[in-house]
Write a protein that holds these residues in place. Structure first.
Motif, short mmCIF file in Angstrom:
data_model
loop_
_atom_site.label_atom_id
_atom_site.label_comp_id
_atom_site.label_asym_id
_atom_site.label_seq_id
_atom_site.Cartn_x
_atom_site.Cartn_y
_atom_site.Cartn_z
N GLN A 146 -0.81 15.14 -2.79
CA GLN A 146 0.28 14.26 -3.20
C GLN A 146 -0.18 13.21 -4.22
OE1 GLN A 146 -0.65 15.05 -0.19
NE2 GLN A 146 1.06 15.44 1.20
N LEU A 147 -1.49 12.95 -4.27
CA LEU A 147 -2.01 11.92 -5.17
C LEU A 147 -2.92 12.50 -6.25
CD1 LEU A 147 -2.78 9.14 -2.51
CD2 LEU A 147 -0.66 9.55 -3.79
N GLU B 101 3.49 12.22 2.69
CA GLU B 101 4.74 12.94 2.48
C GLU B 101 4.46 14.40 2.17
OE1 GLU B 101 7.89 11.92 2.79
OE2 GLU B 101 7.14 9.98 3.51
N LYS B 102 5.27 15.28 2.76
CA LYS B 102 5.10 16.72 2.50
C LYS B 102 5.57 17.09 1.10
CE LYS B 102 5.38 18.22 7.32
NZ LYS B 102 5.38 16.90 7.92
N LEU C 54 6.19 -0.07 1.58
CA LEU C 54 7.60 -0.14 1.24
C LEU C 54 8.44 0.78 2.14
CD1 LEU C 54 9.83 -1.09 -0.76
CD2 LEU C 54 9.27 0.93 -2.12
N GLY C 55 9.42 0.19 2.82
CA GLY C 55 10.34 0.98 3.62
C GLY C 55 9.74 1.58 4.87
N GLY C 56 8.46 1.28 5.14
CA GLY C 56 7.78 1.89 6.28
C GLY C 56 7.25 3.28 6.00
N LEU C 57 7.07 3.60 4.72
CA LEU C 57 6.50 4.90 4.33
C LEU C 57 5.11 5.08 4.93
CD1 LEU C 57 7.32 5.02 0.52
CD2 LEU C 57 7.87 6.85 2.13
N VAL D 239 0.81 -1.21 0.00
CA VAL D 239 0.00 0.00 0.00
C VAL D 239 0.85 1.27 0.00
CG1 VAL D 239 -1.94 -1.16 1.12
CG2 VAL D 239 -0.23 0.03 2.54
N GLY D 240 2.18 1.11 -0.14
CA GLY D 240 3.07 2.26 -0.07
C GLY D 240 2.80 3.37 -1.07
N PRO D 241 2.54 3.05 -2.35
CA PRO D 241 2.31 4.13 -3.31
C PRO D 241 1.08 4.99 -2.98
CG PRO D 241 2.86 2.10 -4.46
CD PRO D 241 2.66 1.73 -3.01
#
Length: 300
Positions: free
Chosen positions: A59-60, A22-23, A235-238, A13-15
């Motif tokens: 952001q999306l 994210e700012k 991904l990566g804990g985003l 679900v990262g994307p």
């Protein structure tokens, strides 16, 4: 631990859930590269974006372009979050494979996240489910704040079950159970999920653990021991929750894959390919992703 499942499904679900918090506005090309790399990692499911109004999640705002420009694989389901019929129109235009609807178990978080009461949210989501199904799409539901709410604190299991009942009655195919602010512990997870198993088939339930307090992998183990086989990861804990102050990202997909692999549980996901995707988005954000596997990769 002989009762652990042999295979589990990890849903990335990262994307969406990761990048929405994210700012920095991330360039379209980086999103596409990230998703394409995730597609090549062995993941069978990627939630690529959200069709909420751009003013709420800027952001999306490029959701349609993302969906249309990624390289799709036949063995991957590409999903997106859809809040209402306007969002569904855009999602269908983008030919999303699966539609995800969402609401909260707690009244105040639902008001802050969706700007509607729980009662007023149901008919909006029912309309989306009906039209998505009529268009040949599968539908996933998300229920937030199952293990605790940033405004109300504890959420009763009865309240959670009531919302779950209503969502399944709409005709959804799967329901993701969310620890939105990362307050759950393994005993609580065991108790709540044991109750859920009495009413629902665990094969239609997924777990969505956030790692705010470093408990996500422990909570995952508690769910595994009850036979649950589907887990969301970022991904990566985003990530985080824009409407829950202090909430950090989901359990990191790469940390989850590493743990399960070491436990002999098959995910079908290649860790090295995940790390390449993580490095792609890390290079754009110009900051380290918080997962342990990404940290280790930076040191090597």
């Amino acid at each position: 631990m002989n009762n652990l499942p042999q295979d589990v499904v990890i849903k990335e679900v990262g994307p969406r859930d990761g990048l929405q918090n994210e700012k920095t506005l991330i360039d379209l090309d980086y999103k596409i590269d990230m998703i394409n790399q995730l597609s090549n990692s062995g993941l069978s499911y990627i939630e690529i974006t959200s069709f909420v109004h751009p003013k709420w999640i800027p952001q999306l705002q490029d959701a349609v372009d993302v969906a249309k420009k990624i390289d799709r694989r036949d063995d991957v389901t590409y999903a997106a979050l859809v809040p209402n019929m306007k969002g569904l129109e855009r999602a269908l235009e983008a030919d999303i494979d699966e539609v995800s609807i969402f609401m909260s178990a707690s009244e105040s978080h639902n008001q802050n996240n969706i700007n509607k009461s729980i009662a007023d949210t149901y008919p909006v989501l029912q309309e989306v489910v009906d039209e998505a199904k009529a268009s040949g799409k599968s539908v996933r539901g998300y229920i937030s704040t199952v293990f605790g709410c940033p405004y109300e604190g504890d959420v009763s299991v009865d309240q959670v079950m009531s919302v779950c009942d209503r969502l399944f009655s709409m005709g959804i195919d799967e329901l993701s159970i969310g620890d939105t602010i990362g307050v759950a512990n393994p005993v609580q997870v065991h108790n709540v999920l044991s109750t859920m198993k009495e009413r629902f088939d665990e094969n239609h339930l997924a777990l969505h653990f956030h790692d705010t307090r470093g408990m996500a992998l422990a909570n995952t183990l508690a769910a595994l021991q009850l036979g649950f086989k589907t887990f969301d990861g970022s991904l990566g804990g985003l990530g985080g929750c824009p409407y829950a102050k202090g909430a950090s990202g989901n359990v990191a997909t790469d940390d989850l894959v590493h743990m399960l692999s070491k436990m002999g549980v098959n995910t079908g996901v290649q860790l090295d390919e995940l790390l390449k995707a993580g490095q792609t988005i890390e290079s754009f954000l110009d900051k380290p992703l918080p997962s342990k596997q990404m940290e280790l990769a930076r040191r090597m």
